[in-house]
Design a protein around this motif. Structure first.
Motif, PDB file in Angstrom:
ATOM      1  N   ILE A  35       1.480 -11.872  -3.756  1.00  0.00           N
ATOM      2  CA  ILE A  35       2.148 -12.784  -4.698  1.00  0.00           C
ATOM      3  C   ILE A  35       2.232 -12.153  -6.086  1.00  0.00           C
ATOM      4  O   ILE A  35       3.280 -12.211  -6.753  1.00  0.00           O
ATOM      5  CB  ILE A  35       1.391 -14.120  -4.746  1.00  0.00           C
ATOM      6  N   ALA A  36       1.121 -11.551  -6.526  1.00  0.00           N
ATOM      7  CA  ALA A  36       1.132 -10.921  -7.858  1.00  0.00           C
ATOM      8  C   ALA A  36       2.165  -9.803  -7.920  1.00  0.00           C
ATOM      9  O   ALA A  36       2.900  -9.648  -8.916  1.00  0.00           O
ATOM     10  CB  ALA A  36      -0.264 -10.387  -8.183  1.00  0.00           C
ATOM     11  N   GLY A  37       2.225  -8.989  -6.853  1.00  0.00           N
ATOM     12  CA  GLY A  37       3.232  -7.931  -6.823  1.00  0.00           C
ATOM     13  C   GLY A  37       4.649  -8.483  -6.845  1.00  0.00           C
ATOM     14  O   GLY A  37       5.539  -7.916  -7.494  1.00  0.00           O
ATOM     15  N   GLY A  38       4.855  -9.601  -6.131  1.00  0.00           N
ATOM     16  CA  GLY A  38       6.182 -10.215  -6.134  1.00  0.00           C
ATOM     17  C   GLY A  38       6.568 -10.709  -7.503  1.00  0.00           C
ATOM     18  O   GLY A  38       7.735 -10.550  -7.937  1.00  0.00           O
ATOM     19  N   ILE A  39       5.623 -11.305  -8.226  1.00  0.00           N
ATOM     20  CA  ILE A  39       5.908 -11.766  -9.582  1.00  0.00           C
ATOM     21  C   ILE A  39       6.246 -10.581 -10.499  1.00  0.00           C
ATOM     22  O   ILE A  39       7.187 -10.626 -11.302  1.00  0.00           O
ATOM     23  CB  ILE A  39       4.710 -12.567 -10.122  1.00  0.00           C
ATOM     24  N   ALA A  40       5.454  -9.501 -10.377  1.00  0.00           N
ATOM     25  CA  ALA A  40       5.729  -8.318 -11.201  1.00  0.00           C
ATOM     26  C   ALA A  40       7.077  -7.702 -10.859  1.00  0.00           C
ATOM     27  O   ALA A  40       7.820  -7.250 -11.762  1.00  0.00           O
ATOM     28  CB  ALA A  40       4.609  -7.293 -10.991  1.00  0.00           C
ATOM     29  N   TRP A  41       7.441  -7.709  -9.597  1.00  0.00           N
ATOM     30  CA  TRP A  41       8.736  -7.148  -9.188  1.00  0.00           C
ATOM     31  C   TRP A  41       9.886  -7.963  -9.762  1.00  0.00           C
ATOM     32  O   TRP A  41      10.880  -7.410 -10.240  1.00  0.00           O
ATOM     33  CB  TRP A  41       8.810  -7.104  -7.668  1.00  0.00           C
ATOM     34  N   LEU A  42       9.732  -9.294  -9.752  1.00  0.00           N
ATOM     35  CA  LEU A  42      10.763 -10.141 -10.326  1.00  0.00           C
ATOM     36  C   LEU A  42      10.859  -9.949 -11.834  1.00  0.00           C
ATOM     37  O   LEU A  42      11.934 -10.125 -12.436  1.00  0.00           O
ATOM     38  CB  LEU A  42      10.466 -11.621 -10.001  1.00  0.00           C
ATOM     39  N   ALA A  43       9.747  -9.576 -12.455  1.00  0.00           N
ATOM     40  CA  ALA A  43       9.744  -9.321 -13.904  1.00  0.00           C
ATOM     41  C   ALA A  43      10.174  -7.898 -14.227  1.00  0.00           C
ATOM     42  O   ALA A  43      10.051  -7.458 -15.387  1.00  0.00           O
ATOM     43  CB  ALA A  43       8.355  -9.598 -14.469  1.00  0.00           C
ATOM     44  N   ASP A  44      10.638  -7.190 -13.190  1.00  0.00           N
ATOM     45  CA  ASP A  44      11.122  -5.816 -13.340  1.00  0.00           C
ATOM     46  C   ASP A  44      10.014  -4.839 -13.735  1.00  0.00           C
ATOM     47  O   ASP A  44      10.275  -3.788 -14.333  1.00  0.00           O
ATOM     48  CB  ASP A  44      12.265  -5.755 -14.365  1.00  0.00           C
ATOM     49  N   ALA A  45       8.755  -5.189 -13.406  1.00  0.00           N
ATOM     50  CA  ALA A  45       7.631  -4.272 -13.624  1.00  0.00           C
ATOM     51  C   ALA A  45       7.299  -3.632 -12.289  1.00  0.00           C
ATOM     52  O   ALA A  45       6.328  -3.994 -11.616  1.00  0.00           O
ATOM     53  CB  ALA A  45       6.436  -5.019 -14.215  1.00  0.00           C
ATOM     54  N   ARG A  46       8.144  -2.682 -11.885  1.00  0.00           N
ATOM     55  CA  ARG A  46       8.044  -2.114 -10.550  1.00  0.00           C
ATOM     56  C   ARG A  46       6.722  -1.363 -10.342  1.00  0.00           C
ATOM     57  O   ARG A  46       6.135  -1.420  -9.259  1.00  0.00           O
ATOM     58  CB  ARG A  46       9.216  -1.167 -10.281  1.00  0.00           C
ATOM     59  N   ASP A  47       6.246  -0.656 -11.358  1.00  0.00           N
ATOM     60  CA  ASP A  47       4.986   0.085 -11.207  1.00  0.00           C
ATOM     61  C   ASP A  47       3.814  -0.858 -10.989  1.00  0.00           C
ATOM     62  O   ASP A  47       2.934  -0.600 -10.159  1.00  0.00           O
ATOM     63  CB  ASP A  47       4.743   0.949 -12.449  1.00  0.00           C
ATOM     64  N   ILE A  48       3.800  -1.955 -11.744  1.00  0.00           N
ATOM     65  CA  ILE A  48       2.713  -2.943 -11.565  1.00  0.00           C
ATOM     66  C   ILE A  48       2.822  -3.592 -10.184  1.00  0.00           C
ATOM     67  O   ILE A  48       1.810  -3.848  -9.518  1.00  0.00           O
ATOM     68  CB  ILE A  48       2.774  -4.001 -12.678  1.00  0.00           C
ATOM     69  N   ALA A  49       4.050  -3.839  -9.733  1.00  0.00           N
ATOM     70  CA  ALA A  49       4.242  -4.421  -8.409  1.00  0.00           C
ATOM     71  C   ALA A  49       3.689  -3.497  -7.339  1.00  0.00           C
ATOM     72  O   ALA A  49       2.960  -3.928  -6.425  1.00  0.00           O
ATOM     73  CB  ALA A  49       5.715  -4.705  -8.155  1.00  0.00           C
ATOM     74  N   ASP A  50       4.044  -2.203  -7.435  1.00  0.00           N
ATOM     75  CA  ASP A  50       3.524  -1.254  -6.453  1.00  0.00           C
ATOM     76  C   ASP A  50       2.003  -1.167  -6.520  1.00  0.00           C
ATOM     77  O   ASP A  50       1.341  -1.022  -5.489  1.00  0.00           O
ATOM     78  CB  ASP A  50       4.134   0.127  -6.698  1.00  0.00           C
ATOM     79  N   LEU A  51       1.446  -1.251  -7.758  1.00  0.00           N
ATOM     80  CA  LEU A  51      -0.007  -1.205  -7.896  1.00  0.00           C
ATOM     81  C   LEU A  51      -0.663  -2.393  -7.198  1.00  0.00           C
ATOM     82  O   LEU A  51      -1.655  -2.229  -6.472  1.00  0.00           O
ATOM     83  CB  LEU A  51      -0.377  -1.189  -9.381  1.00  0.00           C
ATOM     84  N   CYS A  52      -0.118  -3.588  -7.421  1.00  0.00           N
ATOM     85  CA  CYS A  52      -0.688  -4.787  -6.769  1.00  0.00           C
ATOM     86  C   CYS A  52      -0.577  -4.680  -5.250  1.00  0.00           C
ATOM     87  O   CYS A  52      -1.546  -4.949  -4.520  1.00  0.00           O
ATOM     88  CB  CYS A  52       0.030  -6.035  -7.263  1.00  0.00           C
ATOM     89  N   LEU A  91       0.633   3.728   2.894  1.00  0.00           N
ATOM     90  CA  LEU A  91       0.043   4.341   1.699  1.00  0.00           C
ATOM     91  C   LEU A  91       0.474   5.792   1.565  1.00  0.00           C
ATOM     92  O   LEU A  91       0.765   6.280   0.458  1.00  0.00           O
ATOM     93  CB  LEU A  91      -1.487   4.250   1.757  1.00  0.00           C
ATOM     94  N   ALA A  92       0.552   6.497   2.697  1.00  0.00           N
ATOM     95  CA  ALA A  92       0.906   7.921   2.648  1.00  0.00           C
ATOM     96  C   ALA A  92       2.341   8.138   2.181  1.00  0.00           C
ATOM     97  O   ALA A  92       2.626   9.081   1.441  1.00  0.00           O
ATOM     98  CB  ALA A  92       0.694   8.552   4.016  1.00  0.00           C
ATOM     99  N   VAL A  93       3.239   7.277   2.594  1.00  0.00           N
ATOM    100  CA  VAL A  93       4.647   7.445   2.205  1.00  0.00           C
ATOM    101  C   VAL A  93       5.042   6.510   1.063  1.00  0.00           C
ATOM    102  O   VAL A  93       6.231   6.374   0.748  1.00  0.00           O
ATOM    103  CB  VAL A  93       5.572   7.213   3.426  1.00  0.00           C
ATOM    104  N   GLN A  94       4.020   5.823   0.490  1.00  0.00           N
ATOM    105  CA  GLN A  94       4.209   4.971  -0.689  1.00  0.00           C
ATOM    106  C   GLN A  94       5.172   3.799  -0.433  1.00  0.00           C
ATOM    107  O   GLN A  94       5.938   3.386  -1.305  1.00  0.00           O
ATOM    108  CB  GLN A  94       4.692   5.814  -1.876  1.00  0.00           C
ATOM    109  N   GLU A  95       5.091   3.222   0.761  1.00  0.00           N
ATOM    110  CA  GLU A  95       5.823   1.989   1.074  1.00  0.00           C
ATOM    111  C   GLU A  95       4.846   0.821   0.893  1.00  0.00           C
ATOM    112  O   GLU A  95       4.352   0.209   1.843  1.00  0.00           O
ATOM    113  CB  GLU A  95       6.369   2.042   2.500  1.00  0.00           C
ATOM    114  N   PHE A  96       4.575   0.523  -0.410  1.00  0.00           N
ATOM    115  CA  PHE A  96       3.482  -0.404  -0.714  1.00  0.00           C
ATOM    116  C   PHE A  96       3.794  -1.851  -0.313  1.00  0.00           C
ATOM    117  O   PHE A  96       2.905  -2.590   0.081  1.00  0.00           O
ATOM    118  CB  PHE A  96       3.146  -0.319  -2.207  1.00  0.00           C
ATOM    119  N   LEU A  97       5.038  -2.272  -0.446  1.00  0.00           N
ATOM    120  CA  LEU A  97       5.382  -3.635  -0.042  1.00  0.00           C
ATOM    121  C   LEU A  97       5.147  -3.831   1.445  1.00  0.00           C
ATOM    122  O   LEU A  97       4.581  -4.849   1.873  1.00  0.00           O
ATOM    123  CB  LEU A  97       6.844  -3.943  -0.388  1.00  0.00           C
TER     124      LEU A  97
END
Length: 790
Positions: A35-52, A91-97
Motif C-alpha cells: 500500500i505504501a509503495g502504491g501511494i508513493a507511485w501515485l505521488a510520482d515518487a517511483r524510487d520510494i515506491a520501489d524501495l517500499c 529482486l534480482a531483476v528489480q521487478e519490485f512490484l
C-alpha cells in the motif's frame, strides 16, 4: 571465546518465524509495504515506491526460506519453494512490484493456513486426572493410605463408595457393585461376587468392599490404557498439506519452463516472469480458503475440527469404526416396557416404582423416574426408604411396603413373570421388579436404546463415500449383534478391551483411511490410533475429547454425517480450485515463456486468477443440498410435538400387548376387559394422534422433503393401524351381540360380553399385529422424521 554466541539471536529469530503467530505480523507488513509503495507511485515518487515494494519482498523472503528449509528437513519440497524462487528472481531483476504482490499472496496463504491448523494438545490430561494415586491398604484391623506405587501383589485393599479401583484385583468376602463404563463404555452397573476379578479404573457404585491386588500399579489395566493412548498418539503421522501434494509435480514443471525460457531467449526477466505467474497462489490461497470455509460450516453444526489437515483427511476417509454405548446408543438406560401382574395396570406399576426410586442415585432408578415423568404420572412421596447396594430400594409408598430392584427368587415366579424373564433375555434388557406388600406386582424392562438418528446417519455416511462400517465395543456380543443387524453394519466386534480396539483400528488403517468414533475413556487410545478420531463430546469423557481430532459438541450422532459431508465437499472444492488455478497459471506461464507477459503484468494477472479461485473456494461456505433438509420453524415445532406424544403413547402400546398376552393366557372376562381397555385407549388417544399426524405433520414434511411421495409409506401405515383398530372394535361388538342374544337385553360396547372360540385366534392376531405395526411405525417416524429436528 565461544563462537556460537553470535548466532543465538539468529536462532531465536528462526524459532520466532517457525511459530504460527508470526504469519499475521508478516501479512500486516507485506500489505503495508504494498500500500505504501502504491501511494508513493501515485505521488510520482517511483524510487520510494520501489524501495517500499522491495522491502516488502525482502521481508517475505526470509521466512519463506525458513519454511522451505523446514519442509526439506521433513523430506519434501512444498509450494513455498516456487515462491522463494519468484521472490528472489524479482529482486534480482528489480521487478519490485511483482515481488511485493507475491509477498502479499504468500503471507495471506500462510496466515489462512495457520488459522486452519490449530491442533490442540493430545496430552490425555483427563486420563491422568482420573487415575488413582493412592490406595487404602488393610493390615490386620488397621487401614492406612499408601502411595499407589507401594501396592504389591497379594495386598488387601479397601475400596470405598465412589472410589476408583486403584489396581487390578479380586473381590474379597462380599459382592461389589461397579460402574465399569470407564473401561467398557457400558452404562449399566455390574456386580462382582467374592473372588471375581476387577480391573483398575472402574468406579465403586455400591458399598465399601475389599480387594486382593493381583497386579502392581504399572501392570494394571488403567495404566495400560494411558500407555496405549500415548503410544498411539505418537504413531500418528503428520498430515501432508493438500497444497504440497500438488506442488510435487507443479514445482519441477514450473522450474523447467522458467529454465527453458531463459535458455532459449537468454533473458533472465523472461524466466522471472514465468516464475511470477507460476507462483502457486491457487494452492497458497484457494485450498486454505476452502478448508477454512469448511471448518466454519462445521462449527455452525456443532462440530469442532481441530485443524485443516484433519478436515482434509476426514474428506478422504473410507472406513468408519464406531463404539456402541453412547455413540450408536443413547448411553443412558431407558424404560423399554412395563409389565404388570394380571390384577394391575402397567401405568400403576410404573408410578409406584418411580415414586420409590425418586430418592435413589442408581442409574436404573433415574431411568424409571424419567419414564414416569415423561408420561405425566403423579408420583407419591416415599417414606422409610433404604437401599441395599446391588439389590434395590425398599420403602413405603401410599401405605404399602414396596421394593424395586432385583428379585431374590425365594418365591416361585408366576407365569407372567417368566414371560418377563424370557423377554429380558431376548431384548438384552435389565429388569427392575416391583413388589407390593411382599407380592410381585410388575416389572420395568430397561435397555440402552439405539439413537433415533443413528440409521439416518449411517445411510448419509455411506452416501458420502464411507464404504465400510464396523462396530467396536466392550459390550456383550448379543446386544451388539442386534444393533449391528438393525443398522446394516459390515462387521461387529464385541467384548473388546482397549488394547483390542487399538489393534482393530491399526488393522483397518492398513486397508484405508480410517475414522474412529467413541465417547469414553476406554475409547481414547483407539481415537488416537485412528487416522481421524471423533469424540462424542457433549456427554462423553474429556479424555476422549483430548485424544480426538474432531469433537461433536451436541449429543447427536448425525452431526458426524454433517462433518463428513462438509469435509468431502470442502476438499472437493479445494481440489477444484487448486487444479483450475494451476491450469490457468500454466497458460500464463506459456505466455510469459514466449515474452508476451512481463513480470509486473504477470503478477497482476496472477491476482486475477487468485480472485477467481478464491470465489470458487468460498462456495464451501454454502450448504450442501445432500445434507439434512431445511425445515420451517412451524415444521420443527410439529416434529417436537409429535415426538413428545410418542413418549406419552407408550402405555397404549403396552395395553395392546397386555391384552393380547391375557387372551393367550386365559381368554375369560379379565382378558376381555383388557381388550376393552386397549380399545378405549386406541379410540381416545392413539387414533386422534395418527389423524393429526396425517393431516398436520405429513403435509408440512412433504413441503420440506420434496413432495407427498416421501410420506406415502407412513400414510399407508396409518391406514393399516386404523383397519386393525376397526377389526378389534368389530370383535367387541360381536361379543356384545352374543351377550344380547343370550340375555335378551340391550347391550353396548361397554357391557361384559363373551368371546366366541372362533374369535380368539383372529382377535389375538389383530392385537399382536397392531402392536407390531405400531412399534415399527413409531420407530420409522422417530428415525426418518423426528431425527430431522435439531
Amino acid at each position: 571465546m565461544d563462537r556460537r554466541i553470535p548466532w543465538k539471536p539468529f536462532r531465536r529469530a528462526f524459532a520466532a518465524i517457525a511459530n504460527r503467530r508470526f504469519e499475521p505480523a508478516l501479512l500486516a507488513v507485506t500489505a503495508g509495504a504494498l500500500i505504501a509503495g502504491g501511494i508513493a507511485w501515485l505521488a510520482d515518487a517511483r524510487d520510494i515506491a520501489d524501495l517500499c515494494w522491495g522491502l516488502g519482498t525482502v521481508v517475505a523472503v526470509v521466512p519463506a526460506v525458513v519454511w522451505v528449509l523446514s519442509a526439506l528437513q521433513r523430506g519434501h519440497a512444498g509450494v513455498d519453494l516456487i515462491a522463494v524462487l519468484a521472490l528472489g528472481g524479482t529482486l534480482a531483476v528489480q521487478e519490485f512490484l511483482a515481488g511485493a504482490l507475491i509477498a502479499l499472496m504468500l503471507a495471506t496463504g500462510r496466515t489462512l493456513e495457520a488459522a486452519a491448523q490449530r491442533r490442540a494438545s493430545h496430552d490425555l490430561r483427563a486420563l491422568l486426572e482420573h487415575a488413582p494415586r493412592s490406595a487404602r491398604l488393610r493390615t490386620g484391623t488397621e487401614v492406612r493410605e499408601v502411595p499407589l506405587a507401594e501396592v504389591a501383589v497379594g495386598d488387601l485393599l479397601v475400596v470405598g463408595p465412589g472410589e476408583v479401583v486403584p489396581v487390578d484385583g479380586r473381590v474379597a468376602g462380599t459382592t461389589a457393585v461397579l460402574d465399569e463404563s470407564v473401561l467398557t463404555g457400558e452404562s449399566l452397573q455390574v456386580e462382582r461376587a467374592d473372588g471375581a476379578p476387577v480391573r483398575s479404573g472402574v468406579v465403586n457404585a455400591g458399598g465399601a468392599f475389599e480387594l486382593y491386588a493381583t497386579a502392581t500399579e504399572q501392570e494394571s489395566t488403567y495404566a495400560e490404557i494411558v500407555r496405549l493412548a500415548r503410544q498411539a498418539g505418537a504413531e500418528s503421522a503428520p498430515v501432508v498439506r493438500l497444497a504440497d501434494r500438488y506442488a510435487a509435480w507443479f514445482l519441477p514443471l514450473s522450474v523447467a519452463v522458467a529454465g527453458l525460457a531463459w535458455l532459449v531467449s537468454g533473458s533472465a526477466v523472461r524466466a522471472v516472469a514465468v516464475l511470477v505467474v507460476a507462483t502457486p497462489c491457487p494452492l497458497l490461497l484457494a485450498a486454505p480458503v476452502a478448508i477454512v470455509s469448511g471448518l466454519s460450516r462445521a462449527s455452525r453444526h456443532g462440530v469442532v475440527i481441530r485443524d485443516g489437515g484433519a478436515l482434509e483427511t476426514l474428506g478422504r476417509a473410507r472406513t468408519l469404526l464406531l463404539d456402541k454405548t453412547g455413540t450408536l446408543t443413547s448411553g443412558r438406560p431407558r424404560a423399554l416396557d412395563v409389565a404388570a401382574a394380571p390384577d394391575r395396570q402397567s401405568t400403576e406399576v410404573l408410578r409406584l416404582a418411580a415414586s420409590l426410586d425418586q430418592v435413589s442415585p442408581h442409574v436404573l432408578a433415574h431411568a424409571i423416574v424419567d419414564a414416569a415423568r415423561a408420561r405425566g404420572l403423579d408420583l407419591s412421596v416415599p417414606t422409610d426408604v433404604t437401599e441395599e447396594p446391588g439389590r434395590g430400594a425398599i420403602g413405603t409408598v401410599d401405605g404399602h411396603h414396596l421394593t424395586v430392584g432385583r428379585h431374590d427368587g425365594a418365591a416361585p415366579h408366576p407365569p407372567w413373570a417368566h414371560a418377563v424373564d424370557n423377554r429380558a433375555v431376548l431384548d438384552g434388557a435389565a429388569v427392575a421388579w416391583l413388589t407390593v406388600d411382599g407380592r410381585l406386582a410388575g416389572a420395568v424392562l430397561l435397555r440402552d436404546p439405539l439413537r433415533h438418528d443413528a440409521p439416518r446417519t449411517l445411510r448419509r455416511l455411506r452416501a458420502a463415500g464411507i464404504d465400510r462400517l464396523v462396530m467396536l465395543t466392550g459390550d456383550r456380543a448379543e446386544p451388539a449383534r442386534e444393533i449391528a443387524a438393525v443398522l446394516g453394519l459390515d462387521d461387529v466386534r464385541a467384548e473388546l478391551t482397549p488394547a483390542d480396539k487399538v489393534a482393530a483400528v491399526r488393522a483397518e488403517r492398513a486397508r484405508a483411511v480410517t475414522l474412529m468414533v467413541g465417547d469414553g475413556v476406554n475409547d481414547a487410545p483407539a481415537l488416537a490410533a485412528a487416522d481421524i478420531g471423533v469424540a462424542m463430546g457433549a456427554r462423553g469423557s474429556s479424555a476422549s475429547s483430548e485424544a480426538a481430532d474432531i469433537v461433536l459438541t451436541t449429543d447427536r450422532v448425525d452431526r458426524l454425517a454433517d462433518a463428513v459431508t462438509i469435509a468431502v465437499r470442502s476438499r472437493r472444492i479445494a481440489v477444484q480450485s487448486a487444479l483450475g488455478g494451476m491450469l490457468m497459471s500454466l497458460a500464463a506461464m506459456a505466455a510469459a515463456a514466449f515474452g508476451l507477459l512481463p513480470p509486473a503484468p504477470g503478477a497482476l494477472l496472477q491476482e486475477g486468477i487468485d480472485v477467481a479461485v478464491i470465489l470458487n473456494a468460498l462456495r464451501a461456505l454454502r450448504g450442501d443440498r445432500a445434507g439434512r433438509p431445511p425445515l420451517q420453524p412451524t415444521t420443527e415445532a410439529l416434529l417436537h410435538r409429535f415426538a413428545a406424544e410418542h413418549d406419552d403413547l407408550q402405555d397404549v402400546l403396552e395395553a395392546v400387548r397386555n391384552a393380547a398376552d391375557q387372551l393367550s393366557d386365559s381368554p375369560g372376562p379379565v382378558a376381555l376387559a383388557a381388550v376393552r381397555e386397549a380399545h378405549r385407549l386406541l379410540t381416545t388417544r392413539l387414533l386422534p394422534h395418527e389423524y393429526a399426524e396425517e393431516h398436520q405433520l405429513y403435509p408440512a414434511l412433504a413441503a420440506s422433503l420434496g413432495g407427498p411421495e416421501t410420506t406415502a409409506t407412513m400414510s399407508r401405515a396409518h391406514v393399516e393401524i386404523e383397519r386393525l383398530a376397526r377389526r378389534i372394535a368389530t370383535h367387541l361388538t360381536l361379543s356384545d351381540a352374543d351377550t344380547h342374544s343370550n340375555t335378551n337385553t340391550s347391550a353396548d360396547i361397554d357391557s361384559d360380553g363373551t368371546l366366541r372360540p372362533e374369535q380368539l385366534d383372529d382377535l389375538r392376531a389383530c392385537l399382536y399385529g397392531l402392536y407390531t405395526v405400531l412399534r415399527l411405525h413409531f420407530t420409522q417416524e422417530e428415525e426418518n422424521y423426528f431425527s430431522l429436528a435439531p
